[in-house]
Design a protein around this motif. Structure first.
Motif, PDB file in Angstrom:
ATOM      1  N   GLU A  50       0.851  -1.199   0.000  1.00 24.12           N
ATOM      2  CA  GLU A  50       0.000   0.000   0.000  1.00 24.12           C
ATOM      3  C   GLU A  50       0.878   1.237   0.000  1.00 24.12           C
ATOM      4  OE1 GLU A  50      -2.417   0.090   3.584  1.00 24.12           O
ATOM      5  OE2 GLU A  50      -0.678   0.388   4.822  1.00 24.12           O
ATOM      6  N   ALA A  51       0.371   2.309  -0.597  1.00 24.09           N
ATOM      7  CA  ALA A  51       1.138   3.542  -0.656  1.00 24.09           C
ATOM      8  C   ALA A  51       1.246   4.144   0.734  1.00 24.09           C
ATOM      9  CB  ALA A  51       0.445   4.519  -1.609  1.00 24.09           C
ATOM     10  N   GLY A  52       2.384   4.780   0.988  1.00 19.93           N
ATOM     11  CA  GLY A  52       2.606   5.406   2.282  1.00 19.93           C
ATOM     12  C   GLY A  52       2.082   6.830   2.313  1.00 19.93           C
ATOM     13  N   VAL A  53       2.441   7.538   3.372  1.00 18.49           N
ATOM     14  CA  VAL A  53       2.075   8.936   3.520  1.00 18.49           C
ATOM     15  C   VAL A  53       2.975   9.769   2.611  1.00 18.49           C
ATOM     16  CG1 VAL A  53       1.934  10.881   5.104  1.00 18.49           C
ATOM     17  CG2 VAL A  53       1.298   8.571   5.879  1.00 18.49           C
ATOM     18  N   ALA A  54       2.360  10.605   1.791  1.00 23.80           N
ATOM     19  CA  ALA A  54       3.123  11.449   0.866  1.00 23.80           C
ATOM     20  C   ALA A  54       3.176  12.879   1.385  1.00 23.80           C
ATOM     21  CB  ALA A  54       2.488  11.420  -0.519  1.00 23.80           C
ATOM     22  N   GLN A  55       4.347  13.493   1.259  1.00 25.64           N
ATOM     23  CA  GLN A  55       4.510  14.886   1.660  1.00 25.64           C
ATOM     24  C   GLN A  55       5.285  15.624   0.576  1.00 25.64           C
ATOM     25  OE1 GLN A  55       5.763  14.006   6.171  1.00 25.64           O
ATOM     26  NE2 GLN A  55       5.364  16.189   5.778  1.00 25.64           N
ATOM     27  N   SER A  56       4.953  16.900   0.429  1.00 22.92           N
ATOM     28  CA  SER A  56       5.735  17.751  -0.468  1.00 22.92           C
ATOM     29  C   SER A  56       5.667  19.193   0.012  1.00 22.92           C
ATOM     30  CB  SER A  56       5.206  17.657  -1.912  1.00 22.92           C
ATOM     31  OG  SER A  56       3.917  18.211  -1.995  1.00 22.92           O
ATOM     32  N   PRO A  57       6.701  19.990  -0.275  1.00 23.59           N
ATOM     33  CA  PRO A  57       7.965  19.547  -0.862  1.00 23.59           C
ATOM     34  C   PRO A  57       8.818  18.805   0.155  1.00 23.59           C
ATOM     35  CG  PRO A  57       8.143  21.837  -0.190  1.00 23.59           C
ATOM     36  CD  PRO A  57       6.727  21.420   0.108  1.00 23.59           C
ATOM     37  N   SER A 104       6.138  33.402   3.742  1.00 25.11           N
ATOM     38  CA  SER A 104       5.161  32.362   4.041  1.00 25.11           C
ATOM     39  C   SER A 104       5.549  31.076   3.314  1.00 25.11           C
ATOM     40  CB  SER A 104       3.767  32.801   3.620  1.00 25.11           C
ATOM     41  OG  SER A 104       3.727  33.010   2.220  1.00 25.11           O
ATOM     42  N   VAL A 105       5.041  29.953   3.841  1.00 21.97           N
ATOM     43  CA  VAL A 105       5.339  28.646   3.255  1.00 21.97           C
ATOM     44  C   VAL A 105       4.164  27.713   3.533  1.00 21.97           C
ATOM     45  CG1 VAL A 105       6.532  27.808   5.330  1.00 21.97           C
ATOM     46  CG2 VAL A 105       7.102  26.827   3.084  1.00 21.97           C
ATOM     47  N   ALA A 106       3.971  26.757   2.643  1.00 22.82           N
ATOM     48  CA  ALA A 106       2.898  25.771   2.818  1.00 22.82           C
ATOM     49  C   ALA A 106       3.432  24.377   2.547  1.00 22.82           C
ATOM     50  CB  ALA A 106       1.724  26.076   1.898  1.00 22.82           C
ATOM     51  N   PHE A 107       2.955  23.429   3.353  1.00 18.47           N
ATOM     52  CA  PHE A 107       3.332  22.037   3.205  1.00 18.47           C
ATOM     53  C   PHE A 107       2.077  21.234   2.928  1.00 18.47           C
ATOM     54  CE2 PHE A 107       7.116  23.600   4.811  1.00 18.47           C
ATOM     55  CZ  PHE A 107       7.027  24.027   6.120  1.00 18.47           C
ATOM     56  N   TRP A 108       2.241  20.186   2.122  1.00 17.50           N
ATOM     57  CA  TRP A 108       1.101  19.358   1.737  1.00 17.50           C
ATOM     58  C   TRP A 108       1.305  17.927   2.188  1.00 17.50           C
ATOM     59  CZ3 TRP A 108       1.132  15.216  -1.777  1.00 17.50           C
ATOM     60  CH2 TRP A 108      -0.133  14.735  -2.142  1.00 17.50           C
ATOM     61  N   CYS A 109       0.206  17.273   2.573  1.00 25.18           N
ATOM     62  CA  CYS A 109       0.267  15.885   3.024  1.00 25.18           C
ATOM     63  C   CYS A 109      -0.911  15.099   2.461  1.00 25.18           C
ATOM     64  CB  CYS A 109       0.242  15.819   4.552  1.00 25.18           C
ATOM     65  SG  CYS A 109       0.096  14.144   5.223  1.00 25.18           S
ATOM     66  N   ASN A 110      -0.622  13.917   1.949  1.00 25.94           N
ATOM     67  CA  ASN A 110      -1.649  12.983   1.524  1.00 25.94           C
ATOM     68  C   ASN A 110      -1.513  11.729   2.358  1.00 25.94           C
ATOM     69  OD1 ASN A 110      -2.280  10.626  -0.939  1.00 25.94           O
ATOM     70  ND2 ASN A 110      -3.821  12.094  -0.297  1.00 25.94           N
ATOM     71  N   PRO A 111      -2.459  11.435   3.246  1.00 27.33           N
ATOM     72  CA  PRO A 111      -2.316  10.289   4.149  1.00 27.33           C
ATOM     73  C   PRO A 111      -2.598   8.969   3.447  1.00 27.33           C
ATOM     74  CG  PRO A 111      -4.449  11.297   4.440  1.00 27.33           C
ATOM     75  CD  PRO A 111      -3.718  12.143   3.436  1.00 27.33           C
ATOM     76  N   VAL A 133      12.016  19.956  10.768  1.00 30.49           N
ATOM     77  CA  VAL A 133      11.364  19.021   9.842  1.00 30.49           C
ATOM     78  C   VAL A 133       9.899  18.934  10.239  1.00 30.49           C
ATOM     79  CG1 VAL A 133      11.240  16.648   9.028  1.00 30.49           C
ATOM     80  CG2 VAL A 133      13.472  17.703   9.431  1.00 30.49           C
ATOM     81  N   TYR A 134       9.024  19.087   9.268  1.00 28.89           N
ATOM     82  CA  TYR A 134       7.590  18.997   9.511  1.00 28.89           C
ATOM     83  C   TYR A 134       7.110  17.638   8.999  1.00 28.89           C
ATOM     84  CZ  TYR A 134       7.925  23.697  11.072  1.00 28.89           C
ATOM     85  OH  TYR A 134       8.282  24.809  11.799  1.00 28.89           O
ATOM     86  N   LEU A 135       6.637  16.847   9.949  1.00 28.95           N
ATOM     87  CA  LEU A 135       6.228  15.476   9.654  1.00 28.95           C
ATOM     88  C   LEU A 135       4.714  15.370   9.644  1.00 28.95           C
ATOM     89  CD1 LEU A 135       8.676  13.704  12.129  1.00 28.95           C
ATOM     90  CD2 LEU A 135       8.785  13.508   9.638  1.00 28.95           C
ATOM     91  N   CYS A 136       4.210  14.661   8.672  1.00 30.26           N
ATOM     92  CA  CYS A 136       2.797  14.325   8.630  1.00 30.26           C
ATOM     93  C   CYS A 136       2.663  12.836   8.916  1.00 30.26           C
ATOM     94  CB  CYS A 136       2.212  14.653   7.270  1.00 30.26           C
ATOM     95  SG  CYS A 136       0.462  14.240   7.086  1.00 30.26           S
ATOM     96  N   ALA A 137       1.657  12.465   9.676  1.00 32.33           N
ATOM     97  CA  ALA A 137       1.419  11.065   9.980  1.00 32.33           C
ATOM     98  C   ALA A 137      -0.080  10.795   9.889  1.00 32.33           C
ATOM     99  CB  ALA A 137       1.941  10.703  11.374  1.00 32.33           C
ATOM    100  N   SER A 138      -0.424   9.531   9.691  1.00 33.50           N
ATOM    101  CA  SER A 138      -1.837   9.160   9.693  1.00 33.50           C
ATOM    102  C   SER A 138      -2.006   7.835  10.408  1.00 33.50           C
ATOM    103  CB  SER A 138      -2.400   9.088   8.273  1.00 33.50           C
ATOM    104  OG  SER A 138      -1.815   8.030   7.534  1.00 33.50           O
ATOM    105  N   SER A 139      -3.226   7.578  10.852  1.00 34.62           N
ATOM    106  CA  SER A 139      -3.502   6.325  11.550  1.00 34.62           C
ATOM    107  C   SER A 139      -4.964   5.955  11.366  1.00 34.62           C
ATOM    108  CB  SER A 139      -3.165   6.441  13.042  1.00 34.62           C
ATOM    109  OG  SER A 139      -4.065   7.313  13.690  1.00 34.62           O
ATOM    110  N   LEU A 140      -5.245   4.683  11.606  1.00 33.88           N
ATOM    111  CA  LEU A 140      -6.625   4.239  11.639  1.00 33.88           C
ATOM    112  C   LEU A 140      -7.262   4.699  12.938  1.00 33.88           C
ATOM    113  CD1 LEU A 140      -6.066   0.619  10.305  1.00 33.88           C
ATOM    114  CD2 LEU A 140      -7.255   2.466   9.104  1.00 33.88           C
TER     115      LEU A 140
END
Lengths: 111, 114
Positions: B1-8, B18-25, B89-96
């Motif tokens: 399964e695909a993992g958590v995606a982050q960019s940039p 200003s800055v923006a970070f994106w996350c796809n769980p 470092v800005y980390l994104c995480a996801s969980s059930l």
């Protein structure tokens, strides 16, 4: 205040030399203690969950144990690929599994 | 399964920009977290979403940080204006929902503020 302290900050071992990492915690009521592994440039990776004193979990060369005040991560006959930062986190009964993290132990295994 | 995606993966900005970070769980993960990890420290929770609602944002510096989770899937974290101490470092995480302790992390975005 809930707190997690990990020691040592860094540990260098020869391949095959067993040792232990320590995680001391202060929490109002322990819901769970969690071990994660973090490789350089990556996010942490879940290893173990421990809920009550006396509990033990094993995975390959790693074994985690829990007492009422601390947890140990025992590494038996480590290999260079075990090199990473090992993070400990706790969650208290009052939170919705929000994790309070320690600063980690950087483990280096030399071939 | 695909993992958590982050960019940039990396971003260098000057202070006050200003800055923006994106996350796809991970697909199906209802809970999403944003953490800040300063070098040599453990992650610090900034904000936790359950679907598209905020569960906890008590440690989010709301005068400069904002986050949203669109339609309960992707999320964006914004900093405006940035300060030198935001370098991390800005980390994104996801969980059930039924196993919130087992969090799956993305690779993080390394932010340097000069």
């Amino acid at each position: 205040e809930d707190q997690v302290t990990q020691s040592p900050e860094a540990l260098r071992l020869q391949e095959g030399e067993s040792s232990s990492l320590n995680c001391s915690y202060t929490v109002s009521g322990l819901r769970g203690l969690f071990w994660y592994r973090q490789d350089p440039g990556k996010g942490p990776e879940f290893l173990f969950t421990l809920y009550s004193a006396g509990e033990e979990k094993e995975k390959e060369r790693l074994k985690a144990t829990l007492t009422k005040k601390e947890s140990f991560l025992h590494i038996t006959a480590p290999k260079p690929e075990d090199s990473a930062t090992y993070l400990c986190a706790v969650s208290n009964m009052d939170s919705n599994y929000q994790l309070i993290w320690g600063a980690g132990t950087k483990l280096i295994i030399k071939p | 399964e695909a993992g958590v995606a982050q960019s940039p993966r990396y971003k260098i900005i000057e202070k006050r920009q200003s800055v923006a970070f994106w996350c796809n769980p991970i697909s199906g993960h209802a809970t999403l977290y944003w953490y800040q990890q300063i070098l040599g420290q453990g992650p610090k929770l900034l904000i936790q979403f359950q679907n598209n609602g905020v569960v906890d944002d008590s440690q989010l510096p709301k005068d400069r940080f904002s986050a949203e989770r669109l339609k309960g899937v992707d999320s964006t974290l914004k900093i405006q204006p940035a300060k030198l101490e935001d370098s991390a470092v800005y980390l994104c995480a996801s969980s059930l929902s039924d196993s919130p302790w087992k969090q799956y992390f993305g690779p993080g975005t390394r932010l340097t503020v000069t």
